[in-house]
Structures are given as C-alpha cells and as structure tokens.
Design a protein around this motif. Structure first.
Motif, short mmCIF file in Angstrom:
data_model
loop_
_atom_site.label_atom_id
_atom_site.label_comp_id
_atom_site.label_asym_id
_atom_site.label_seq_id
_atom_site.Cartn_x
_atom_site.Cartn_y
_atom_site.Cartn_z
N SER A 257 -3.45 -29.09 74.24
CA SER A 257 -3.68 -30.52 74.13
C SER A 257 -2.50 -31.29 74.71
N LEU A 258 -2.79 -32.53 75.16
CA LEU A 258 -1.78 -33.46 75.64
C LEU A 258 -1.66 -34.62 74.65
N HIS A 259 -0.45 -35.07 74.42
CA HIS A 259 -0.22 -36.16 73.48
C HIS A 259 0.66 -37.22 74.13
N HIS A 260 0.35 -38.46 73.83
CA HIS A 260 1.14 -39.58 74.33
C HIS A 260 1.87 -40.23 73.17
N LEU A 261 3.17 -40.37 73.30
CA LEU A 261 4.00 -40.94 72.24
C LEU A 261 4.64 -42.22 72.78
N PRO A 262 3.90 -43.32 72.75
CA PRO A 262 4.43 -44.55 73.36
C PRO A 262 5.50 -45.19 72.48
N TYR A 263 6.34 -45.95 73.11
CA TYR A 263 7.30 -46.79 72.38
C TYR A 263 7.45 -48.08 73.17
N PHE A 264 7.45 -49.17 72.44
CA PHE A 264 7.50 -50.49 73.07
C PHE A 264 8.87 -51.13 72.93
#
Length: 944
Positions: A257-264
C-alpha cells in the motif's frame, strides 16, 4: 491498457536454492542473489527474462547485499567484515575489490546509503560504522556510532544533516540518537513494542517518524520527545520506506500500500516551553516582531521572516507573576505588569533583557494593573508614543518619562479588562478600553496647553460580556462570551465632549465555535480574523463572519496570531511555533485580493547576540523603584527593589531552557516576601538612641548582619544633597549600584569601612573594625610616618624572628606572658608588611601554636587577624592567611561559610586553597552538601 500493471512469469532453473539475499544492480540490469552456498548467483533482470549468467565463489557466508549506484560497487556483509565487489565491463561477472575487517569482529546485518556526505553506513550488531569511498571499490572507516550500553541489533537508520543528528532503530523497539558531527551518543527512547523497521526525520516540522513491525507508524516531537500521533497499518508489517517527505509505501505478508502523510505547516521556532500568548508587534515601517510569552516565564521577540530568536528576557522570579505586557517600540522598553500596582520595565536593546527600573503606578498597592497597551502617535513635544495601563479601579493611566504626559482618568465603573491601540504610527492617539461594566470606551489622548489629557469620544454598551477586543482602523472588533463576532464602526458617531452610546452596526454573527474561544487575531489588510478554540480548533473568517478556512487536523493547537499582513498564520503546539502559508490557507478570492495589494515584506532583523550580564550571576538584582504621582505629574525615586534571581537560561543548540539552581534561598543573603529598600521618608526615630532607625519590610541580611540598609549607604556615597546620576530614562545600572555596595566586585566579604555608621558583627571570627576610615591622602601620610618611625625596629625584630624560626622551640621554655606579648606583637606587624615578612610571621605563629598552650583569647585574636587578611587586596596575602589558619589549627566546620566565600575569590590560587581546606576541614565535597550545611540555622548560631 494504460495505467495497468502487467504480471509476467519467467521460468527459472529448478536447481536454484532458496534465496537468502538479493539485490538489483540498476543500469547493469542484473540481479545478484545469495542462496546460502558461499556463492553469488547472477541473473539478467526482467528485461532479459531473468536469464541465468552463472555463479561467483565468495568463500564466506553472506548476511546482506547492497548496490551503491553512485560508486557502482556491490557490497556484501559477513561476520567481521565488509566486502566490496566490482561489476566487470561485460556486466556478466564480478571481481572482489576489498575486504574491510571490523575491529570488533561484529556481524554485519545490513547497509544504508543515506550516510552523511554520501558515505556508506554498515549496521554492525548494536553499532553503526561509517565508511567513505576511496575509489576503485576501496572503503575507509571514518567513525562509528555506538550506544552507551550494549543493546540489540540495529535494524534501520536515518541521517538528518540539517539538524545534525543521526538516528537508528533496533530490534527491541528503541530509537537511538547521536550527534552527526561529534559522533557522541545523545539519548534513546522506547518507540515500539517490536522491532523498528523505519526511522525518518522531517526537519521542516521538527518531528521524527518511526515504524514498528507491530504495524504502527508514530510521529514524535523532537523538541521534547512526546508522541504526536500514530497510524495503525497492519499487524504484520514487513517493510516501510519513504518515497518522499510525504509519501511512503508499506509491505505486509499479503499486501502492498501507498500512504500520503500531508502537512500544511512548517517549523517556525522551537520555544523550549509551551507558548501561552503570541502577538504581532509593529515596531516601525515594514518592521514587526513576534512577541511570545511561554510557560517558563520568558518573553521573547522572534523575527516574523525567519523565526529566529531576536531578544529574550532573563527568567527572574518576578516574571512568574506577569499578567500583561506591552512594548515601547520607540525607547525599546518592555513593560510587564507583575500582578500588583507595579510595572517592571526591561531594556530590550540587549539580549537577555536586563531589568531597567520598576514603576509603582499607584500609591494604592491593591489597585492592580490588569492590562497594558502602547500606541505610536504625533502629539508633539517629543511624545513619539504613549504607554497606557488599565487598573482594577477603572482608572486608565499613562506612563511616560515626560511629566507632561503623566495623567490618569477614571474611565470605567469596574476593572479595566482590556486595552487596544491602532497598529503603527497614527495622526491621533486613540485608545479602546473594555471594563467590568461591559462598556467599550473610545478615548483620545490630546495635548492641550503642554499637558496630555484623556478625552472621551464614544462608548458602546455591550449586551453580552466580551472576551477579546481590538481597535481597528475605523471600527472596533470583539468576540463575545457566547463566541460571536461583533463589529462596530465608530466614524458614524458624532464626536462631542460627552460620550454617547453607540448603536450603529451592533449586530453579532452566529456562534463561531461550540467551545470557548481562547485565541484571536485580526489581519486588517485582508479584513480577516482567526479564532482558536479551547478544543484546539482553528478557523478563519472574514469581517462579515463568513467561514473561509478551517484546519482539519488531529493536532491540538494553542495560541495563534497572524505573522504578517499577507495572512500567514502562526500556530502553537508541542512547545513550538509553526507557520502556515497563506497560499495553503486562504481561498482563491482572498489570494487574488492579496496579489492586488502588493504588500511589502517585513524587514529581516539580525538577532542580538545572547550575552548575559555579569550581574546575572548574583542572586539579587537591584533596580531603582519609582513612584508615580499622576495628580502632580511627578515620578519620584523611592528606593531600590531587589529582584530574586535563581534561574538561568541554558541553550540546547538554539532552544532556550530555563534551569533553576539547586539553591532555593541563599544562606548568605535572605530576602523577605516584599524586598525593597526604602527612602528617607520611611525612616523613624528612636528617642532612646537619638539616631535614625530603619524600619523596612525586608532587609538584606548577611550571616549575622542586622539593620543594614544599602539604599542609605548608596546615598552617602553620592554626597548629601546631591542627586543620583540618572540617565534620562531613570535607569541606574547594576554596575553603578554594586560598585558602591561592593567595591571589590563581589558580595562575599564586604569592606568594613563602607559601613562605619552601623553596629554589626559579622561573626565572632571576624573583628569589628572600630577606626573610621581616613581619606586616601591622609591614610597614605599616616602609613608613611608609621613605617618611617618603626622601620629600623621592625627590621631588627624580623631578623630575630627569622633566626627563631629556624631553631627548635621545644628546647626553649617561655612563660605565658612572653608568649602572649610575642603573639600580640606579631599580629600588629602583619597589618603593614611585605609578603616575605608575612610568611615569616605566619611560620613563627605556627611554631608557637604547635609548642605552647595558647590562651583562648589570643587564639581568637590570631584567628580574627588572619580572617581579616583573607580579604586583603594582595592575593598572596589572602592565600597565606588561609594557610596560616590551617597551620594554627583553628579551622573547624564553623569556617564553612568563610571558606565557601573563598571559593569565589578573584585569584585562582586562593580559590584552590579554599577548596582544599573546605574538603579537608569540613568534609564537604559537593555543592549540595555545602548548601545543606549553610541552610542549617544551627551552623550560624554556633558561629555567634
């Protein structure tokens, strides 16, 4: 079909053993595998249908394989060695290049190519070795990272060059950290319940991401090591690897699986303590600072451009009582309300800020200062700005160095809860105030007949209590207790001498939050305001109360403010400040409006160097205390305030931390609950003694002192009737104060001639000097005459003593009268003599005390004389005096205090002698033991 993954199968030779390790060689299009048979198996990759190329004997067991595409070499690990291989030009075979033997013969379980400056990392059991490439497949070991205690095998690592740290995880679930440059071990913590399979640092957020085989990904705050959040992946997590800063892939036994861990947000500043309030302070044209107050009692200014620490206050104990603060941008003074009627002023021209002076704003100490505000204006007469303070009594006062500006006015019928002024320099000086009477008043400071007066303009009766109030150009904004936004436009109200009740535009919005609003700020250029709830929620609104942006995050945000007039937002959480760009925060319509405004960036200010004053090493800081009589426009010096100082600032890299010393109250200097030295009007007269007797709430007491008032002593030095040498701002530096109190530069043993009109006894070990000091010329003449008169006699007597010193005293028997006379004569000669003569006198006295039973009276006389010489101007004499006390055998645990004072002598040899005697005589070997002894009241009582 485009975007689909095609699965292909290729037949492989049946005789291939089970593969234990395998690696792809990149541009060489070859797969290399180890199958447990001391051979390396070579295959073409999928582009050539995995054609078998042959085997290469390696003569040892291989634990791991790695291909370095930059150096184009194959790496293999084994027990006690790292082996490098070159791929031959035809890409169909290998050649062994080097075998690097490990000094501790460790097992190599893995490699990492993300070492500092392109170096190679070899995971060798519980340590990591760093190798650099020397060309042609050659490696050279540069350093190694080793934990302080033996641990389990290292499983993964990460190098963060920007922070200067090296991280590694092991099979026990621990994370270790080292300094990248020095290689020294820093700390470790338990991150997971099983083996760590990935560690990854994100400098832009100052966090560390770790993954454990139990299937949990965790994010940690690097400032304090606390867990921020975690993500549950799968219980059987086999591999996790980051593709970029926000994307990682996970492999379990049956899934990928691929995961996106965004931060603003991005890291703005690490405070070292939880921020309690942040606000933007306008200092001039395109010049602003961020003022941040933290839980540890520090106030700091930060650059809104870089987040760098510009200026920071010193952690005085009085700052624990701070309730409000404001910054005078013109005089660079930071005003702090300390919970009473007093305001402490710091000098913000240096870092750390020094306490400049204390202003008592009211003769009624119970009339507390509740709020402060500073406004820049063009009033004339040198008044570039005014400092306003609001009181419990409902009075608004102006604090100023100019007598014409010192004024007051009762504005509210209850306590003044909030004050607000317009940002930047204004043509008129407007003040907005809100009080317990639920009324907002608009007041203008006007200069009339060379006197500033507070003139009312409007008042607004509020139907609901307010929690936040701000004065805006042309309007007043407020947040109500019910979490609603109100905006009143005051230009619609006619100005008159009598304030009128406002009713125009008194319309509130709907509820902004379902909880209490604890943080609030306005960006007037974009007509936006931001609110922060007690639940950590953050929302941005326009002036009509329309919601524009809401931050959807599991993080609990604290105090906030806008960083600039572009709408960039500063958020606080986990004892740090983070910046959210307006590009990620604002909708397109606001961004278009922002582009039209063409706002100029703030000036990037250079941080002031952190240079603590020498006087911060003392437990007490002296500041002048002024009382303001606003009715007469007077400001009068009342005395000296003593600020207790028992904390220091220690930096972890660039992060300041407040460290409290072990001592909680000095045994040498003790202060009462309210410590200041009063002026003459607080002196009463005792008819029995017919002289002044000082009655003060608290006094400086030094191990046996009674009734010493340093303020009066200071006044005597400047001469009766003369004024203090005040600077225009009323500041008396600590250097001036302490130079008068302690001319030797240390508050340990004071010069007795400074206190000739006081009757005090330091201890029974120190004689009181009864003679009044002579002026320097007379003293020199008197000493010269004395030397001339007795020069011949002293020379002859010294020769006699020199001869006696070399003789056996046990063969001579003198009666007690002769011995006493001899001791008395020697003691009188030690007052004025050379160093060599002083040595002779000490040697003779030591022989007398060793041979004869000296009476207690002369033992005390000798001890007192030598104790006086421990503060002699000549360091050689001071050292010999301590040596003499030791040789006379009079030292005991009662000398702990004088010996402790000798530890801070200006001469290194004297300090060494005092330390040696302190350990030998009292058995004290640590600071804790010394403080414990000094705190015992019995110790001082025994000395009396």
């Amino acid at each position: 079909m485009g975007g689909m993954i095609e699965k292909m199968k290729f037949p492989v030779m049946d005789q291939v053993p089970p593969i234990e390790a395998m690696v792809h060689t990149g541009s060489h299009h070859m797969l290399i595998a180890y199958c447990g048979d001391t051979r390396l198996w070579l295959f073409e990759d999928h582009q050539q249908a995995f054609i078998f190329l042959g085997t290469v004997p390696c003569r040892f067991s291989v634990s791991c394989l790695c291909y370095d595409s930059e150096a184009e070499i194959l790496l293999s690990g084994t027990l006690g060695a790292v082996v490098t291989w070159l791929i031959l030009p035809n890409s169909r075979s290998l050649q062994m290049a080097q075998t690097v033997l490990l000094s501790d013969h460790e097992f190599v379980q893995g490699f990492s190519l993300n070492g500092p400056q392109g170096s190679l990392l070899a995971l060798c059991e519980d340590k990591v070795r760093v190798f650099t490439h020397q060309g042609q497949g050659q490696l050279k070991e540069r350093k190694k990272f080793t934990p302080t205690a033996n641990g389990s095998f290292i499983t993964c690592s990460f190098t963060c060059v920007s922070q200067g740290y090296f991280y590694a995880g092991n099979k026990d679930g621990e994370i270790h950290a080292w300094s990248l440059d020095q290689g020294n071990f820093l700390h470790s913590f338990q991150a997971h319940s099983s083996s760590v399979i990935c560690v990854y640092s994100r400098p832009e957020t100052y966090t560390l991401l770790t993954a454990g085989r139990e299937g949990i990904v965790k994010e940690w705050n690097l400032a304090f090591g606390n867990l921020l959040r975690q993500l549950n992946i799968d219980k059987d997590l086999q591999q996790l690897q980051f593709i970029d800063d926000t994307t990682f892939f996970c492999q379990t036994t049956h899934t990928f699986s691929l995961h996106h861990l965004p931060y603003f947000y991005s890291l703005f500043n690490v405070c070292g303590s939880a921020p309690e309030q942040v606000q933007r302070v306008c200092c001039g044209h395109n010049w602003t600072r961020i003022l941040c107050a933290t839980k540890d009692g520090l106030l700091r200014f930060l650059s809104p451009v870089t987040g760098d620490l510009l200026v920071i206050t010193w952690p005085l104990l009085v700052m624990d009582r701070a309730v409000a603060w404001a910054y005078d941008t013109d005089k660079e003074e930071l005003f702090v309300a300390t919970g009473g009627s007093e305001v402490l002023v710091f000098d913000a021209t240096r870092s750390p800020c020094t306490a400049k002076y204390l202003v008592c704003t009211s003769v009624n100490y119970g009339d507390r200062v509740r709020c402060l505000a500073y406004g820049q204006s063009h009033l004339g007469m040198g008044l570039a700005g005014l400092m306003f303070c609001g009181h419990d009594s409902g009075i608004v006062r102006i604090l100023s160095h100019y007598s014409c500006a010192r004024t007051e006015k009762t504005v509210h019928s209850g306590a003044v809860l909030a004050l607000s002024t317009l940002e930047g320099r204004q043509e008129i000086s407007l003040l907005c105030s809100y009080g317990m009477d639920d009324t907002i008043y608009l007041t203008e400071a006007v200069l009339q007949k060379n006197k500033v007066i507070l003139q009312p303009i409007n008042k607004i009766l509020c139907a609901c209590p307010l929690t936040h109030v701000i004065l805006l150009p042309g309007s007043v904004g407020a947040i109500t207790e019910n979490c609603c936004w109100h905006l009143w436009y005051y230009q619609d109200f006619p100005k008159s001498s009598e304030a009128k009740q406002g009713s125009v535009g008194d319309k509130g919005t709907k509820c902004l939050h379902q909880c209490d609003i604890t943080s609030f700020d306005v960006c007037s250029s974009l007509k936006l305001f931001v609110t922060g709830g007690i639940d950590g929620s953050v929302r941005i609104w326009d002036f009509h109360g329309r919601l524009l942006t809401e931050l959807d995050s599991a993080l609990h945000f604290g105090p906030l403010c806008f960083a600039n007039n572009r709408g960039d937002l500063l958020l606080t959480f986990n004892q740090s400040l983070y910046l959210v760009s307006c590009l990620k925060l604002l909708p397109p319509a606001q961004l278009i409006h922002l582009a039209i405004l063409s706002n100029v960036d703030d000036i990037q200010e250079v941080p002031k160097p952190f240079l603590p004053s020498f006087f911060f090493s003392f437990e007490n800081i002296f500041v002048p205390r002024f009382v303001v009589y606003l009715g007469q426009g007077l400001k009068k010096l009342q005395g000296l305030e003593v600020l207790v100082n028992k904390r220091v600032i220690a930096f972890d890299n660039t992060v300041p931390h407040v460290v409290e010393e072990e001592r909680h109250m000095s045994a040498v200097i003790q202060m009462g609950p309210k410590s200041h030295f009063l002026e003459d009007k607080d002196v009463t007269f005792d008819p029995k003694q017919n002289r002044p007797r000082h009655i003060v709430p608290a006094q400086l007491q030094l191990a046996g002192w009674d009734g010493l008032n340093p303020y009066h002593i200071l006044c005597r030095f400047f001469g009766k009737g003369q004024q203090w040498p005040f600077a225009p701002d009323g500041y008396i530096p600590n250097s001036v104060i302490r130079a008068r109190l302690w001319p030797e530069g240390t508050p340990i043993f004071l010069r007795y001639d400074l206190y000739r009109d006081t009757n005090w006894d330091m201890t029974k070990l120190i004689r009181h000097q009864t003679l009044s000091p002579m002026p320097l010329p007379e003293e020199n003449i008197s000493m010269k005459r004395e030397r001339d008169k007795s020069k011949k006699w002293k020379r002859n007597f010294c020769d006699v003593l020199e001869s006696l010193k070399n003789q056996n005293w046990t063969e001579r028997k003198f009666d007690e009268g002769i011995i006493n006379s001899l001791i008395e004569t020697i003691l009188s000669l030690t007052i004025y003599c050379s160093v060599d003569q002083y040595k002779t006198y000490i040697s003779v006295l030591a022989q007398i005390f060793a041979t004869y039973q000296v009476s207690p009276r002369y033992c005390s006389e000798a001890s007192c004389r030598l104790m006086e010489d421990t503060v002699h101007p000549n360091p050689c004499i001071r050292e010999l005096a301590w040596e003499g006390l030791e040789r006379l055998g009079v030292l005991s645990h009662l000398f702990a205090i004088p010996l402790a004072m000798g530890l801070v002598d200006s001469d290194e040899r004297v300090r060494a002698k005092a330390l040696y005697l302190l350990i030998r005589v009292t058995g004290i070997q640590t600071k804790t033991m010394l403080v414990s002894l000094l705190k015992k009241q019995d110790t001082l009582e025994e000395m009396q």
